[in-house]
Structures are given as C-alpha cells and as structure tokens.
Scaffold this motif. Structure first.
Motif, short mmCIF file in Angstrom:
data_model
loop_
_atom_site.label_atom_id
_atom_site.label_comp_id
_atom_site.label_asym_id
_atom_site.label_seq_id
_atom_site.Cartn_x
_atom_site.Cartn_y
_atom_site.Cartn_z
N MET A 253 76.73 35.21 74.71
CA MET A 253 77.49 34.51 73.67
C MET A 253 78.95 34.96 73.66
O MET A 253 79.87 34.15 73.57
CB MET A 253 76.89 34.77 72.27
N VAL A 254 79.16 36.27 73.76
CA VAL A 254 80.54 36.80 73.74
C VAL A 254 81.28 36.31 74.98
O VAL A 254 82.44 35.89 74.91
CB VAL A 254 80.55 38.34 73.65
N LYS A 255 80.58 36.34 76.10
CA LYS A 255 81.18 35.87 77.36
C LYS A 255 81.68 34.43 77.22
O LYS A 255 82.80 34.09 77.61
CB LYS A 255 80.10 35.97 78.46
N ASP A 256 80.86 33.59 76.61
CA ASP A 256 81.22 32.18 76.42
C ASP A 256 82.39 32.02 75.45
O ASP A 256 83.32 31.26 75.71
CB ASP A 256 80.02 31.38 75.87
N VAL A 257 82.32 32.73 74.33
CA VAL A 257 83.39 32.61 73.32
C VAL A 257 84.73 33.04 73.91
O VAL A 257 85.76 32.41 73.69
CB VAL A 257 83.05 33.46 72.06
N VAL A 258 84.70 34.13 74.68
CA VAL A 258 85.94 34.66 75.27
C VAL A 258 86.40 33.79 76.44
O VAL A 258 87.60 33.65 76.68
CB VAL A 258 85.71 36.13 75.72
N GLY A 259 85.44 33.19 77.15
CA GLY A 259 85.79 32.37 78.30
C GLY A 259 85.93 33.19 79.57
O GLY A 259 86.73 32.87 80.46
N PHE A 260 85.13 34.23 79.70
CA PHE A 260 85.10 35.05 80.92
C PHE A 260 84.15 34.40 81.91
O PHE A 260 83.03 34.02 81.54
CB PHE A 260 84.63 36.48 80.56
N GLU A 261 84.59 34.27 83.17
CA GLU A 261 83.75 33.53 84.11
C GLU A 261 83.07 34.38 85.17
O GLU A 261 82.39 33.85 86.05
CB GLU A 261 84.59 32.42 84.76
N GLY A 262 83.20 35.71 85.08
CA GLY A 262 82.57 36.59 86.07
C GLY A 262 81.12 36.91 85.74
O GLY A 262 80.45 36.19 85.00
N GLU A 263 80.67 38.03 86.31
CA GLU A 263 79.26 38.42 86.19
C GLU A 263 79.07 39.54 85.17
O GLU A 263 80.00 40.29 84.88
CB GLU A 263 78.77 38.96 87.54
#
Ligand code: NDP
Ligand code: F7E
Length: 312
Positions: A253-263
């Motif tokens: 969820m945090v990855k999506d909100v921030v917009g980080f595209e890595g692993e």
C-alpha cells in the motif's frame, strides 16, 4: 457529558503525533483554555517541577500523551529508557494531577500491554493473562503500571482517572526516523527516498507476515474527547479501527501511495515482534464511537503531509 469549553485542559506531549492531534481536535471543538508546555519548558521526569507546574496552573482536565515512544527497534534497543522514563512521567503527572485537584485525567497506554499470544481479537480482559512480547515488554510494563495507577487512585481517592489503549497509530506529525520510528512512517520515508534517488529496491524488516491494526491519529483524538466526555470507570478501553493488514500488505500500500516502482526485499534478520494484535473494540463501539478514516485515505493524507513538511 459535554465538557465546558472554557475548562482548563492540559495536554502533556502536545508536540507529538498524538498530543498535536488532540490539540487540533480540542481547538476545532472550541476549547480555548489549553495549557501546553514543551519538553524543554517542563521535563515531566522531574517530580518537583511537575508538582510546581500543577499547583500553579491547576488544570481541570489532563490528557497524558507524553511518553518515550518508538517502534520495534527503539523498544528493543533502549529498554531502560522505555521503562524508566515512562514510569517517571506517568507517576509524576498522575500523582501531581490528583494532588492539585484535577477533575479528570485520561492516560494513554498501548495495545502492547496484552500478552504476545492473547486470543484475537483482544478484549480488555486479556490484560495480565500471559507473557508479553519480548521486544516491548519494558514499555508494556510501564504502560500496565499506568493503568493500574489510574485504577488505584480511583479506588482509594474516588478520583476520575481513566485509561485508553490505542492500537498502532499514524498521521501528521509522526516520527519518521529511519530506525526508531514505527513501521508506517518508516516505510513512507524509505519508499519516498528510494523513489527520489531511483533505487531499484526497498528493504522491509522481518518476514512481512505479522498483522497490525492501524488507526489514524485524528480518529484517536476524536475517541479521546469522546471518552473524556462519556466514560468514567476504572477498567481501560481499547481504541482501534478494527481493520488489520499484514506488514506485506501495508508495504504494498505504501509503495503504491508513494509511487515507487522497484522491488521489495525482506530482511528476516529483523524481528517480527508480536504475530498479531487486533483489538476487540466492542467496548468503545458499545459506548457509541467508531473510527471513520480508512487506511487508504489516511495513508494518502499522511504521505502528503510528509512530502510537504519533511522534504524540499
Ligand atoms: N504512536 C503510536 O503508534 C502509539 C502511541 N501510543 C501512546 O500515545 C502517546 C503519545 O505517543 P506519540 O504521540 O506517538 O509519541 P511522540 O513521540 O510523537 O510524542 C511524545 C511527546 O511526549 C513528549 N515527551 C517525552 N518525554 C518527555 C518529558 N520527559 N517531558 C516532557 N515531554 C516529554 C515529547 O516531547 P519531545 O519530542 O520534545 O521529547 C513528545 O512531544 C504515548 O503514551 C504512547 O504510548 C499508543 C499506541 C500507539
Ligand atoms: C505501537 C507499538 O509499536 C511497537 O510494536 P510493533 O507493532 O511491533 O511496531 P512497529 O511499527 O515498529 O513494527 C511493526 C512491524 O513492522 C515491521 N517492519 C517492517 N519494516 C519496518 C521498518 O522499517 N520499521 C519498523 N519500525 N518496523 C518495520 C516490524 O518488523 C514489525 O513486524 C511496540 O514496540 C510498541 O511501541 C507499541 O506499542
């Protein structure tokens, strides 16, 4: 019963995550007589200074949101601070508040007071029924002592001291320290920095399997005012959202909100802590309160706050 808006209210720890949200909530409600002291102005571990402050100010209501607080790593690394500072702050504030004639005091504990393997969802009755989670037992013992102190003063002096046990909180003014913070602000910062620097992966602690319940701090502040106005009993009250996610789901969820595209990369050498701590919130619900802010919305708002206040 609604509190008179001209009453003098002391919010201890008003610059922290919780204290600042409570101040915003009280101000929105029209409370105009707040007493606020920074740590520098009043060190709550100093008993004489705390007693003098209460005798001078004589607040009518006290909310104890000052404490030594941190995530799993900080709790595990600084056990002496977590037990010692918290016992000192709460003993000084509770006793001086009683002696100065405070009408009502609300003490905040934490869901980590419950046994590591308490039946889920965890009811208030699970307190002291089993061993604690070792990563935060020092902090938990201090918080349990705070609940018991409120109960003891109520029994012996017929004094209106109540305790609320919040689940894991997040929101504006959280602590975003890379190691010492809680998981949600830590991940916001780590994913944001990875996005900005173009990193290929982000390391997340543990296995990702632990479950945690999250409550937005604005909901918590609303519940604090609700309890002050509607609850006067010795037994503590769970304060949660009823919604839990795994740390893996939270990281996504945090990855999506921030917009980080890595692993994502999991560091299993870091502790998971307690496997699950979903609180049973039926007591608070029965009194007529429930959370309003979804994790998705709360996360987006907190990331926006982080970008506006921590970066640039
Ligand atoms: N954050 C969470 O997820 C949860 C928090 N809680 C409880 O909520 C309460 C508030 O936590 P939170 O807002 O997150 O914590 P923060 O660390 O954000 O804020 C704590 C506040 O207490 C102040 N403080 C600490 N030590 C002293 C001292 N010796 N004298 C005066 N002030 C002091 C701090 O000031 P300074 O920074 O200047 O030291 C800070 O303003 C705590 O009781 C905590 O146990 C419960 C469950 C979950
Ligand atoms: C509120 C509560 O907070 C503390 O307990 P906790 O719930 O275990 O808190 P936490 O937010 O630090 O971790 C939650 C989970 O998340 C994982 N995790 C992944 N990556 C990171 C990370 O980067 N940072 C942190 N902190 N955790 C991470 C971490 O390994 C763990 O499995 C208590 O000590 C006590 O203070 C208390 O009452």
């Amino acid at each position: 019963m609604a509190i008179d808006k001209t009453s003098k209210v002391y919010v201890a720890g008003h610059r922290g995550l919780v204290g600042s949200a409570i101040v915003r909530r009280l101000q929105k409600e029209g409370f105009e007589n707040l007493v606020l002291k920074t740590h520098k102005e009043l060190d709550l571990t100093r008993q004489a200074a705390v007693e003098e402050f209460f005798q001078q100010e004589k607040p009518a209501y006290v909310i104890v949101a000052a404490a030594k607080v941190g995530g799993i790593h900080a709790n595990n690394t600084y056990p002496a601070d977590f037990i010692g500072i918290n016992l000192q702050i709460q003993c000084n504030v509770i006793d001086a508040a009683y002696k100065s004639g405070v009408q009502k005091l609300l003490f905040l504990g934490s869901s980590c007071i419950y046994p590591k393997f308490a039946p889920q969802p965890i009811t208030e009755e699970a307190l002291l029924t089993g061993p604690l989670e070792p990563t935060n037992e020092w902090y938990a013992i201090a918080k349990i002592a705070g609940i018991k102190m409120c109960q003891a003063y109520r029994l012996q002096y017929k004094w209106d001291a109540i305790s609320g046990m919040p689940t894991n909180l997040y929101g504006p003014h959280d602590n975003f320290h890379p190691e010492n913070s809680h998981v949600l602000p830590a991940l916001i910062r780590r994913f944001h920095e990875a996005k900005v620097t173009g990193a290929k992966e982000v390391v997340v602690w543990g296995t990702g399997s632990p479950l945690r319940e999250f409550l937005h701090v604005d909901d918590l502040a609303d519940a604090v005012l609700f309890l002050l106005e509607n609850y006067s009993d010795g037994s503590h009250v769970n304060m949660g959202s009823g919604v839990e996610v795994t740390i893996k789901e939270l990281a996504e969820m945090v990855k999506d909100v921030v917009g980080f595209e890595g692993e994502l990369k999991w560091d299993a050498s870091k502790p998971d802590g307690t496997p699950r701590k979903l609180m049973d919130n039926s007591k608070l619900a029965g009194l007529g309160w429930k959370a309003k802010i979804s994790l998705k919305d709360g996360l987006a708002g907190t990331y926006k706050w982080y970008v506006e206040n921590y970066t640039s």
